[in-house]
Design a protein around this motif. Structure first.
Motif, mmCIF file in Angstrom:
data_model
loop_
_atom_site.group_PDB
_atom_site.id
_atom_site.type_symbol
_atom_site.label_atom_id
_atom_site.label_comp_id
_atom_site.label_asym_id
_atom_site.label_seq_id
_atom_site.Cartn_x
_atom_site.Cartn_y
_atom_site.Cartn_z
ATOM 1 N N UNK A 14 49.629 6.317 35.188
ATOM 2 C CA UNK A 14 49.064 5.093 35.755
ATOM 3 C C UNK A 14 50.023 3.912 35.575
ATOM 4 N N UNK A 15 50.650 3.809 34.406
ATOM 5 C CA UNK A 15 51.597 2.722 34.155
ATOM 6 C C UNK A 15 52.779 2.821 35.111
ATOM 7 N N UNK A 16 53.336 4.017 35.251
ATOM 8 C CA UNK A 16 54.481 4.189 36.147
ATOM 9 C C UNK A 16 54.079 3.967 37.603
ATOM 10 N N UNK A 17 52.840 4.302 37.951
ATOM 11 C CA UNK A 17 52.379 4.071 39.325
ATOM 12 C C UNK A 17 52.321 2.572 39.627
ATOM 13 N N UNK A 18 51.822 1.795 38.679
ATOM 14 C CA UNK A 18 51.762 0.338 38.863
ATOM 15 C C UNK A 18 53.169 -0.247 38.965
ATOM 16 N N UNK A 19 54.066 0.202 38.082
ATOM 17 C CA UNK A 19 55.440 -0.306 38.102
ATOM 18 C C UNK A 19 56.148 0.135 39.384
ATOM 19 N N UNK A 20 55.897 1.362 39.821
ATOM 20 C CA UNK A 20 56.473 1.820 41.084
ATOM 21 C C UNK A 20 55.968 1.019 42.264
ATOM 22 N N UNK A 21 54.675 0.688 42.249
ATOM 23 C CA UNK A 21 54.104 -0.153 43.318
ATOM 24 C C UNK A 21 54.763 -1.524 43.317
ATOM 25 N N UNK A 22 54.952 -2.087 42.134
ATOM 26 C CA UNK A 22 55.607 -3.395 42.033
ATOM 27 C C UNK A 22 57.042 -3.331 42.550
ATOM 28 N N UNK A 23 57.707 -2.214 42.298
ATOM 29 C CA UNK A 23 59.084 -2.076 42.762
ATOM 30 C C UNK A 23 59.162 -1.956 44.281
ATOM 31 N N UNK A 24 58.193 -1.286 44.888
ATOM 32 C CA UNK A 24 58.217 -1.065 46.336
ATOM 33 C C UNK A 24 57.635 -2.245 47.112
ATOM 34 N N UNK A 25 56.584 -2.826 46.604
ATOM 35 C CA UNK A 25 55.905 -3.924 47.320
ATOM 36 C C UNK A 25 55.662 -5.107 46.376
ATOM 37 N N UNK A 26 56.709 -5.757 45.909
ATOM 38 C CA UNK A 26 56.533 -6.856 44.944
ATOM 39 C C UNK A 26 55.776 -8.051 45.512
ATOM 40 N N UNK A 27 55.915 -8.286 46.816
ATOM 41 C CA UNK A 27 55.262 -9.447 47.416
ATOM 42 C C UNK A 27 53.743 -9.347 47.350
ATOM 43 N N UNK A 28 53.214 -8.118 47.257
ATOM 44 C CA UNK A 28 51.763 -7.942 47.182
ATOM 45 C C UNK A 28 51.231 -8.412 45.839
ATOM 46 N N UNK A 29 51.993 -8.208 44.773
ATOM 47 C CA UNK A 29 51.530 -8.548 43.430
ATOM 48 C C UNK A 29 51.984 -9.932 42.977
ATOM 49 N N UNK A 30 53.142 -10.371 43.410
ATOM 50 C CA UNK A 30 53.682 -11.649 42.945
ATOM 51 C C UNK A 30 52.837 -12.817 43.446
ATOM 52 N N UNK A 31 52.693 -13.811 42.603
ATOM 53 C CA UNK A 31 51.890 -14.986 42.951
ATOM 54 C C UNK A 31 52.750 -16.184 43.362
ATOM 55 N N UNK A 32 54.054 -16.116 43.077
ATOM 56 C CA UNK A 32 54.970 -17.206 43.408
ATOM 57 C C UNK A 32 56.305 -16.632 43.864
ATOM 58 N N UNK A 33 57.117 -17.495 44.412
ATOM 59 C CA UNK A 33 58.490 -17.129 44.727
ATOM 60 C C UNK A 33 59.258 -17.007 43.413
ATOM 61 N N UNK A 34 59.864 -15.834 43.120
ATOM 62 C CA UNK A 34 60.537 -15.673 41.816
ATOM 63 C C UNK A 34 61.767 -16.550 41.638
ATOM 64 N N UNK A 35 62.291 -17.112 42.731
ATOM 65 C CA UNK A 35 63.490 -17.939 42.642
ATOM 66 C C UNK A 35 63.187 -19.433 42.742
ATOM 67 N N UNK A 36 61.940 -19.787 43.031
ATOM 68 C CA UNK A 36 61.580 -21.193 43.212
ATOM 69 C C UNK A 36 61.548 -21.911 41.864
ATOM 70 N N UNK A 37 62.275 -23.010 41.765
ATOM 71 C CA UNK A 37 62.335 -23.784 40.527
ATOM 72 C C UNK A 37 61.432 -25.012 40.609
ATOM 73 N N UNK A 38 60.973 -25.447 39.449
ATOM 74 C CA UNK A 38 60.135 -26.640 39.348
ATOM 75 C C UNK A 38 60.370 -27.244 37.966
ATOM 76 N N UNK A 39 61.270 -28.202 37.913
ATOM 77 C CA UNK A 39 61.666 -28.773 36.625
ATOM 78 C C UNK A 39 60.469 -29.388 35.897
ATOM 79 N N UNK A 40 59.550 -29.973 36.641
ATOM 80 C CA UNK A 40 58.380 -30.596 36.007
ATOM 81 C C UNK A 40 57.435 -29.555 35.427
ATOM 82 N N UNK A 41 57.534 -28.316 35.905
ATOM 83 C CA UNK A 41 56.657 -27.253 35.401
ATOM 84 C C UNK A 41 57.390 -26.278 34.501
ATOM 85 N N UNK A 42 58.468 -26.721 33.852
ATOM 86 C CA UNK A 42 59.246 -25.832 33.003
ATOM 87 C C UNK A 42 58.545 -25.556 31.678
ATOM 88 N N UNK A 43 58.712 -24.326 31.198
ATOM 89 C CA UNK A 43 58.224 -23.897 29.879
ATOM 90 C C UNK A 43 56.716 -24.073 29.722
#
Length: 270
Positions: A14-43
């Protein structure tokens, strides 16, 4: 198989299935752009808006972990597949080659196996230079010796098996007997080892990335994310914690499946 082993096996799957799904379709699980920066929202610490918090540049750690699965898992699968293929080819040929050739190949292989895989990978990266492609090559080269040894041992063992000798007595050509009766058994043994090897390759690649020898910022990669949060562990522990958990779960799950498969194969052989 005992009930506890079945539960452990299905949990790992089950763990590998979830990780495999994330690897194939990351946009389905991700909630934000992984490269988008926001200095005011750091840390920012983990919250309903940012499940795993944010890093020094305000990037969502959860989304970066999700997108990092494709790189980490991809390197592990690539390295394991190429290492298995190379080990099967070299080890299989050594198993049927004349004794001087077999001895030479295995002595070189023994020298490589005398060093830890991670050290061999470091040497390869030192020669080729840093970068994600070179990391994949380095991890592959470091993993090949184990597959060569196993392929050679399995080839020599199966060549002397009763059913192989019986096939040759009945007039089956040696090459045909090898591909029909020996090769499938060798591939089966290597496949069990490869299941464990995927986790080892992912761990080695993450270690090289942690040392700064892999992808560069702002690429979402688990080892690189670990390195990015090491200087702020006291202030923002989540930056390194969650990529570390992802690596640990992947490696442990692959190892669990591999060891269970190996145990079943050993019981079948006995």
């Amino acid at each position: 198989m005992k009930r506890a082993q079945r539960i452990l096996l299905w949990a790992a799957i089950a763990v590998l299935a979830v990780i495999g799904f994330a690897a194939l379709w990351p946009a389905v699980l991700a909630t934000h752009d992984p490269l988008q920066t926001d200095v005011r929202g750091a840390l920012l610490p983990p919250s309903a808006e940012h499940f795993f918090g944010t890093d020094q540049s305000g990037r969502d750690v959860f989304s970066r972990v999700v997108y990092g699965a494709s790189r980490s898992l991809g390197i592990g699968l690539f390295a394991t597949t190429v290492a298995l293929t190379g080990g099967l080819l070299i080890g299989g040929l050594a198993g049927v080659a004349p004794k001087p050739v077999d001895t030479t190949v295995m002595r070189v292989n023994d020298v490589l196996m005398a060093f830890p895989e991670f050290l061999v990978a470091l040497v390869v990266v030192a020669v080729l230079g840093p970068g994600p492609v070179n990391i994949a090559i380095a991890v592959t080269v470091a993993a090949v010796p184990v597959y060569i040894r196993l392929a050679r041992v399995q080839t020599q063992t199966l060549r002397r098996a009763e059913h192989v000798e019986a096939a040759q007595i009945l007039g089956v050509p040696p090459v045909r007997a090898f591909f029909r009766h020996v090769l499938p058994g060798v591939i089966g043994a290597l496949s069990v080892l490869a299941t464990i090897g995927i986790g080892s390759s992912i761990l080695a690649a993450a270690g090289l990335s942690f040392l700064g020898l892999g992808p560069s910022e702002p690429t979402p990669e688990w080892g690189l994310m670990l390195a990015g949060g090491r200087n702020v562990l006291g202030q923002a522990w989540w930056i390194s914690l969650f990529p570390g958990i992802a690596i640990t779960l992947t490696v442990v799950s692959a190892t669990v499946i591999g060891r269970i498969l190996r145990a079943r194969a050993d019981r079948g052989a006995s």
